[in-house]
Design a protein around this motif. Structure first.
Motif, mmCIF file in Angstrom:
data_model
loop_
_atom_site.group_PDB
_atom_site.id
_atom_site.type_symbol
_atom_site.label_atom_id
_atom_site.label_comp_id
_atom_site.label_asym_id
_atom_site.label_seq_id
_atom_site.Cartn_x
_atom_site.Cartn_y
_atom_site.Cartn_z
ATOM 1 N N UNK A 199 31.113 37.743 42.939
ATOM 2 C CA UNK A 199 32.246 36.885 43.740
ATOM 3 C C UNK A 199 33.140 37.745 42.512
ATOM 4 N N UNK A 200 33.805 38.399 42.578
ATOM 5 C CA UNK A 200 34.868 39.226 42.267
ATOM 6 C C UNK A 200 36.496 38.883 42.432
ATOM 7 N N UNK A 201 36.610 37.420 41.701
ATOM 8 C CA UNK A 201 37.908 37.276 42.160
ATOM 9 C C UNK A 201 38.556 38.130 40.892
ATOM 10 N N UNK A 202 40.297 38.529 40.997
ATOM 11 C CA UNK A 202 40.616 39.361 40.611
ATOM 12 C C UNK A 202 41.784 38.816 39.539
ATOM 13 N N UNK A 203 41.053 39.492 38.265
ATOM 14 C CA UNK A 203 41.718 38.478 36.873
ATOM 15 C C UNK A 203 43.422 39.691 36.948
ATOM 16 N N UNK A 204 43.348 39.150 36.971
ATOM 17 C CA UNK A 204 45.011 40.130 36.780
ATOM 18 C C UNK A 204 44.956 40.269 35.078
ATOM 19 N N UNK A 205 45.431 42.063 35.263
ATOM 20 C CA UNK A 205 45.866 42.677 33.421
ATOM 21 C C UNK A 205 46.372 41.999 32.075
ATOM 22 N N UNK A 206 45.568 41.133 31.555
ATOM 23 C CA UNK A 206 46.003 40.616 30.913
ATOM 24 C C UNK A 206 47.727 40.352 29.213
ATOM 25 N N UNK A 207 48.265 40.381 29.143
ATOM 26 C CA UNK A 207 49.677 40.507 28.536
ATOM 27 C C UNK A 207 48.856 41.231 27.063
#
Length: 371
Positions: free
Chosen positions: A281-289
């Motif tokens: 399962x690959x929920x897209x995580x945004x690249x953090x600031x």
């Protein structure tokens, strides 16, 4: 853990302990509730220390290598019926790959220290009975430096890939029927190699990003998101989802057909092995600031209780720290046991709590702040 593999149905995980003295057998579903936890048990004691292990695709046999020999056990019950196998012609074996049907295994040699006399890295095929052994096959030039012959077997068992990570000797392909080298890559061997379900090889080099190779010719056929790394871990799920874990403790997942990887997840230390045991399962995580980067190699901490902080995994220089407005502050003293304790006579310190890293704590003195 020194090695990790999954059963054919994905319901069980087999982990070889760091000292090689036992195999830890766990239910996969149980492991799903243990996130970034250290697991120890002694479910299947080994008769002597193993250097590596490999479960056949059909689950019938668990092969293991030892310093001076090899052997196999019942895949369903590794502690029962362990059988050591003699190996002729080479004293130290460090890696093993099991044939899909369990009727054969392949061993790679290793040398863990610099020697005055150059040693030749070898691969050998071994049957499940004593005496079923191929001729030793040299896969790289003789070397006086430490080395380990890494092994990866194609899904159908017809091709064995072998390489010494980060050396000038290339990756080679070996026909398992004839035990002859059929292809060699050019340049330095990769840090790690993983096999995509479509047969292509995904590689990482200490100086290059992720590179995809043709499995027959080793010609470059594409790239994938991955920073250069000297000790990364790659693993594919059955659906083609790619997990990339790197030496700085970051881990990303790239879903099949995706054009970018998920934002990074923080591990508690450098990865050793990875295996896909359940549907991904690959929920897209945004690249953090990022608010800061490590100005030197540093450590993370976890809060035990009442402001007591225990050091955890190491973080490499230059690693970005995600933005966070949560801090804990006060006077702390670092004792030799790796524990920060509140201490009224010591200097005032800030530790930053990073939610994206499962609330790990970072010493503010280790960071260079972004402008």
């Amino acid at each position: 853990m020194r090695a990790l593999t999954a059963g054919p149905d994905g319901k069980r995980l087999f982990g070889l302990s760091e000292d090689g003295t036992f195999v830890d057998v766990r239910e996969t579903q149980e492991m799903m509730t243990l996130v970034n936890s250290n697991i120890t048990s002694d479910d299947a004691n080994m008769t002597g220390a193993a250097t590596a292990m490999s479960l056949s695709r059909d689950g019938s046999r668990l092969y293991y290598s030892k310093a001076f020999n090899a052997g196999y056990a019942d895949g369903a019950d590794p502690e029962s019926g362990q059988h050591d196998l003699a190996v002729k012609g080479r004293p130290v074996w460090g890696t093993v790959a099991a044939a899909p049907d369990g009727k054969r295994c392949y061993l790679g040699s290793e040398s863990t220290a610099a020697n005055n006399r150059a040693e030749t890295p070898y691969v050998v095929a071994l049957g499940p009975a004593d005496g079923e052994q191929s001729t030793l096959l040299a896969v790289a030039s003789p070397t006086k430096n430490p080395y380990r012959v890494n092994l990866l077997l194609s899904d159908d068992g017809t091709t064995l890939y072998a390489w010494n990570a980060n050396t000038e000797d290339p990756l080679v392909a070996i026909d398992t029927t004839t035990m002859a080298v059929t292809a060699r890559s050019t340049g330095r061997a990769p840090s790690t190699v993983a096999l995509h379900p479509d047969g292509h090889l995904y590689t990482v080099d200490r100086d290059r990003d992720g590179v995809i190779l043709d499995p027959d010719t080793f010609a470059d056929s594409g790239t994938f998101p991955c920073a250069p790394d000297s000790a990364p871990v790659l693993a594919f799920g059955p659906d083609g989802a790619l997990l990339v874990a790197q030496g700085d403790g970051t881990c990303t997942v790239m879903a099949p057909g995706a054009i970018r990887a998920s934002g990074p997840v923080r591990l508690t230390g450098g990865p050793v092995a990875a295996v896909a045991a359940m549907p991904t399962e690959c929920p897209q995580r945004d690249e953090p600031k990022y608010m800061a980067r490590f100005k030197q190699d540093g450590m993370t901490c976890r809060e035990i209780q009442d402001g007591v902080l225990r050091q955890g995994g190491a973080i490499a220089k230059g690693t970005g720290v995600p933005q966070s407005d949560k801090t804990i502050e006060g006077g702390y003293r670092l004792i030799d046991d790796g524990v920060w304790r509140p201490w009224s006579l010591s200097g005032y310190k800030y530790f930053y709590r990073i939610p994206d890293w499962e609330n790990l704590l970072v010493d503010g003195d280790d960071l260079t702040w972004e402008s």
